[in-house]
Motif scaffolding. Structure first.
Motif, short mmCIF file in Angstrom:
data_model
loop_
_atom_site.label_atom_id
_atom_site.label_comp_id
_atom_site.label_asym_id
_atom_site.label_seq_id
_atom_site.Cartn_x
_atom_site.Cartn_y
_atom_site.Cartn_z
N ASP A 78 6.58 11.13 -5.12
CA ASP A 78 6.10 10.96 -6.49
C ASP A 78 4.75 11.66 -6.68
O ASP A 78 3.88 11.59 -5.81
CB ASP A 78 5.92 9.47 -6.83
N ARG A 79 4.59 12.33 -7.83
CA ARG A 79 3.29 12.89 -8.21
C ARG A 79 2.43 11.77 -8.79
O ARG A 79 2.84 11.13 -9.77
CB ARG A 79 3.44 14.01 -9.24
N VAL A 80 1.26 11.54 -8.21
CA VAL A 80 0.48 10.37 -8.59
C VAL A 80 -1.01 10.71 -8.67
O VAL A 80 -1.46 11.76 -8.22
CB VAL A 80 0.69 9.22 -7.58
N ALA A 81 -1.75 9.77 -9.24
CA ALA A 81 -3.21 9.88 -9.30
C ALA A 81 -3.81 8.49 -9.23
O ALA A 81 -3.13 7.48 -9.46
CB ALA A 81 -3.64 10.58 -10.58
N TYR A 82 -5.10 8.43 -8.92
CA TYR A 82 -5.81 7.16 -8.81
C TYR A 82 -7.28 7.39 -9.07
O TYR A 82 -7.80 8.51 -8.90
CB TYR A 82 -5.60 6.54 -7.42
N GLY A 111 7.23 -3.76 0.50
CA GLY A 111 7.07 -4.46 -0.76
C GLY A 111 6.71 -3.60 -1.94
O GLY A 111 6.57 -4.11 -3.06
N VAL A 112 6.56 -2.30 -1.75
CA VAL A 112 6.24 -1.40 -2.85
C VAL A 112 7.53 -0.86 -3.45
O VAL A 112 8.31 -0.19 -2.76
CB VAL A 112 5.35 -0.22 -2.39
N SER A 113 7.75 -1.16 -4.72
CA SER A 113 8.99 -0.73 -5.37
C SER A 113 8.78 0.25 -6.51
O SER A 113 9.70 0.97 -6.89
CB SER A 113 9.76 -1.96 -5.90
N GLN A 114 7.53 0.27 -7.05
CA GLN A 114 7.30 1.11 -8.23
C GLN A 114 6.98 2.55 -7.88
O GLN A 114 6.92 3.41 -8.76
CB GLN A 114 6.17 0.52 -9.09
N LEU A 115 6.78 2.85 -6.59
CA LEU A 115 6.47 4.20 -6.15
C LEU A 115 7.37 4.57 -4.98
O LEU A 115 7.77 3.71 -4.20
CB LEU A 115 5.00 4.30 -5.71
N ALA A 163 -1.01 0.08 -3.89
CA ALA A 163 -0.09 0.73 -4.82
C ALA A 163 -0.42 0.37 -6.27
O ALA A 163 -0.18 1.17 -7.18
CB ALA A 163 1.35 0.33 -4.50
N GLU A 164 -0.99 -0.81 -6.49
CA GLU A 164 -1.29 -1.24 -7.86
C GLU A 164 -2.41 -0.40 -8.50
O GLU A 164 -2.59 -0.43 -9.72
CB GLU A 164 -1.68 -2.72 -7.89
N LYS A 165 -3.13 0.37 -7.69
CA LYS A 165 -4.19 1.23 -8.20
C LYS A 165 -3.71 2.67 -8.45
O LYS A 165 -4.49 3.52 -8.87
CB LYS A 165 -5.37 1.27 -7.23
N VAL A 166 -2.43 2.93 -8.19
CA VAL A 166 -1.88 4.28 -8.27
C VAL A 166 -0.92 4.39 -9.45
O VAL A 166 -0.11 3.48 -9.68
CB VAL A 166 -1.15 4.64 -6.96
N VAL A 167 -1.02 5.48 -10.21
CA VAL A 167 -0.13 5.67 -11.36
C VAL A 167 0.63 6.98 -11.20
O VAL A 167 0.11 7.95 -10.65
CB VAL A 167 -0.90 5.67 -12.70
N VAL A 168 1.85 7.00 -11.70
CA VAL A 168 2.67 8.21 -11.69
C VAL A 168 2.19 9.13 -12.81
O VAL A 168 1.93 8.69 -13.93
CB VAL A 168 4.16 7.86 -11.88
N LEU A 169 2.10 10.41 -12.48
CA LEU A 169 1.64 11.39 -13.47
C LEU A 169 2.80 11.84 -14.35
O LEU A 169 3.89 12.14 -13.85
CB LEU A 169 1.05 12.62 -12.78
N GLU A 187 0.83 -1.21 0.00
CA GLU A 187 0.00 0.00 0.00
C GLU A 187 0.86 1.26 0.00
O GLU A 187 2.05 1.23 0.36
CB GLU A 187 -0.91 0.03 1.23
N VAL A 188 0.23 2.37 -0.37
CA VAL A 188 0.86 3.68 -0.26
C VAL A 188 -0.14 4.64 0.37
O VAL A 188 -1.35 4.43 0.32
CB VAL A 188 1.31 4.23 -1.63
N ARG A 189 0.38 5.70 0.97
CA ARG A 189 -0.47 6.77 1.49
C ARG A 189 -0.25 8.02 0.63
O ARG A 189 0.89 8.44 0.41
CB ARG A 189 -0.15 7.07 2.96
N ILE A 190 -1.36 8.57 0.15
CA ILE A 190 -1.32 9.72 -0.74
C ILE A 190 -1.75 10.96 0.04
O ILE A 190 -2.78 10.94 0.73
CB ILE A 190 -2.25 9.54 -1.95
N ARG A 191 -0.97 12.03 -0.08
CA ARG A 191 -1.41 13.33 0.42
C ARG A 191 -2.13 14.02 -0.73
O ARG A 191 -1.51 14.49 -1.68
CB ARG A 191 -0.23 14.17 0.92
N ASN A 192 -3.44 14.03 -0.65
CA ASN A 192 -4.24 14.57 -1.75
C ASN A 192 -4.05 16.07 -1.91
O ASN A 192 -4.05 16.82 -0.92
CB ASN A 192 -5.74 14.30 -1.51
N GLN A 193 -3.91 16.50 -3.14
CA GLN A 193 -3.87 17.93 -3.46
C GLN A 193 -5.13 18.34 -4.23
O GLN A 193 -5.46 19.52 -4.29
CB GLN A 193 -2.62 18.24 -4.29
N ALA A 194 -5.83 17.38 -4.79
CA ALA A 194 -7.12 17.61 -5.45
C ALA A 194 -7.87 16.29 -5.46
O ALA A 194 -7.26 15.22 -5.56
CB ALA A 194 -6.93 18.14 -6.86
#
Length: 325
Positions: free
Chosen positions: A83-87, A75-79, A103-109, A30-37
Motif C-alpha cells: 500500500d502507498r501510505v503516509a504518516y 491484528g492489522v486489517s486496514q493496511l 497502523a492507526e497513525k498511517v493513512v493510505v494515499l 504496527e506496520v513497517r514503512i519503506r520510506n520513499q520520501a
C-alpha cells in the motif's frame, strides 16, 4: 541492515549520525514503512537540541514520511503490504529507510497524491488544517497575520486561506520570499527586516488590526503578534523557531484588549483515528483539487540531514524540504 539518522546526545547538527541498524519487525497493531520520501520540520530540530526531550538516547528523529507498507503486524486489517501510505505522527524515527509505527497513525494515499508531495505536506498540511479549520474556524472575510509566510507551513497556509476567502498578511525576510508568499495567495506581505510589522498591519487594515495571529516564531515575535490583534481576538502560538515564549504575565492579555491565546499541536487535534481521517480527507481534497500545491523547494539525501536542518534553521529554505533515503 537499513540506514537511519540518530543522535546519542543533544546539540547542533553535528550530533546527527548515519548508522546501520537491523530493521525491527512490526508488532501487534504496527506496520513497517519503506520510506520513499521523508519530511523535514522544525520540531525535528527541537528534539535534536533537547528543547523537546527524546524518550531515550540514542534516538531516531522525524515523524513524517511516505512510502509503501513493507510488513504488517498481527491484528492489522486496514493496511496491506505494498500500500502507498503516509504518516505525520508516531514515534521518532522517520529519518530512516524503514520505520515501524502504529497502523492507526498511517493513512493510505489517494492516487492523485504522490509520495514526495505527501512527505512534504502531511505534517505541515494537517497543521494548517487544524489551525484554519478548527483552532479558529475561519468562514471567509477575516484578516489574519501569519509569520514566516514563505516557509513550508506558510506556503500551504497562504493558498488555503485564499481558497477560504481569508485575507492573509504574511511576514517574510526578503523581497524574494515576499514574491513567493504573494504567488501562493497572500493578500499582503510585510518584510520584517525593514518594516515595522505592527504599523504596517495598522496601515493595511485601516486600523482595524487582525482577527487571528498565527505565530510559529515564538520568543522574538510574541509581543509584536499581540499588538497586531483586534480586541477580544485570538493569538495562536504554534512554534518556537526563535525559542519558547516564557515568563508571560497573563495580565498582558487584558491590557492589550481582552485577548485569547492558545498553544495547540497536531497531536492535540488528530488525537483519534476518526479525527485523523477527517483531517486527511480535507487535506487530500485541497491537494487533489489543486487549491493547494506543495512547493518542494529543497531535496537532500538522508545522509545530509544535518545540512538540511541547518538550512531550515538559518531561514535559507523556501516551501517544503524533504529527505530522500
Amino acid at each position: 541492515m537499513a540506514k537511519r539518522i540518530q543522535f546519542a546526545r543533544t546539540g547542533g547538527s553535528e550530533v546527527l549520525e548515519l548508522v546501520d541498524v537491523t530493521p525491527a519487525d512490526p508488532g501487534p497493531g504496527e506496520v513497517r514503512i519503506r520510506n520513499q520520501a521523508i519530511g523535514l520540520n522544525f520540531i525535528d530540530i527541537y528534539f535534536r537540541t533537547g528543547l523537546y526531550p527524546a524518550p531515550a538516547l540514542p534516538s531516531g528523529l522525524g515523524t513524517e514520511g511516505a512510502g509503501v507498507v513493507d510488513a504488517v503486524g498481527e491484528g492489522v486489517s486496514q493496511l496491506k503490504t505494498g500500500d502507498r501510505v503516509a504518516y505525520a505522527q508516531g514515534p521518532l524515527g522517520a529519518y530512516a529507510e524503514l520505520h515501524v509505527l502504529p497502523a492507526e497513525k498511517v493513512v493510505v494515499l489517494p492516487d492523485e497524491v504522490d509520495v514526495e508531495t505527501a512527505a512534504a505536506s502531511m505534517l505541515k498540511g494537517l497543521t494548517v488544517q487544524y489551525l484554519l479549520r478548527q483552532t479558529a474556524p475561519l468562514k471567509g472575510g477575516e484578516t489574519i497575520l501569519w509569520h514566516a509566510a514563505a516557509g513550508g507551513v506558510g506556503s500551504i497556509a497562504c493558498q488555503w486561506a485564499k481558497a477560504l476567502g481569508v485575507r492573509l498578511i504574511g511576514t517574510v525576510s526578503s523581497s524574494e520570499k515576499a514574491e513567493l508568499a504573494k504567488s501562493n495567495g497572500a493578500w499582503a506581505t510585510i518584510d520584517y527586516t525593514r518594516e515595522d510589522v505592527v504599523e504596517r498591519v495598522r496601515e493595511l487594515t485601516d486600523g482595524a488590526m487582525c482577527d487571528v495571529v498565527y505565530d510559529s516564531v515564538g520568543k522574538d515575535t510574541w509581543e509584536t503578534s499581540l499588538d497586531c490583534l483586534k480586541p477580544r481576538s485570538l493569538m495562536v502560538s504554534f512554534g518556537n523557531a526563535s525559542g519558547p515564549v516564557e515568563g508571560v504575565n497573563l495580565g498582558i492579555l487584558n491590557q492589550k484588549g481582552s485577548l485569547y491565546v492558545t498553544r495547540p499541536s497536531l497531536n492535540g487535534y488528530a488525537d483519534t483515528r476518526e479525527r485523523l481521517e477527517t483531517m486527511c480527507r480535507d487535506l487530500f481534497d485541497m491537494l487533489g483539487s489543486n487549491k493547494v500545491k506543495v512547493d518542494i523547494g529543497q531535496r537532500f539525501a538522508l545522509a545530509d540531514a544535518g545540512k538540511a536542518q541547518d538550512a531550515l534553521a538559518g531561514r535559507k529554505t523556501t516551501g517544503s524540504t524533504i529527505l530522500l533515503p
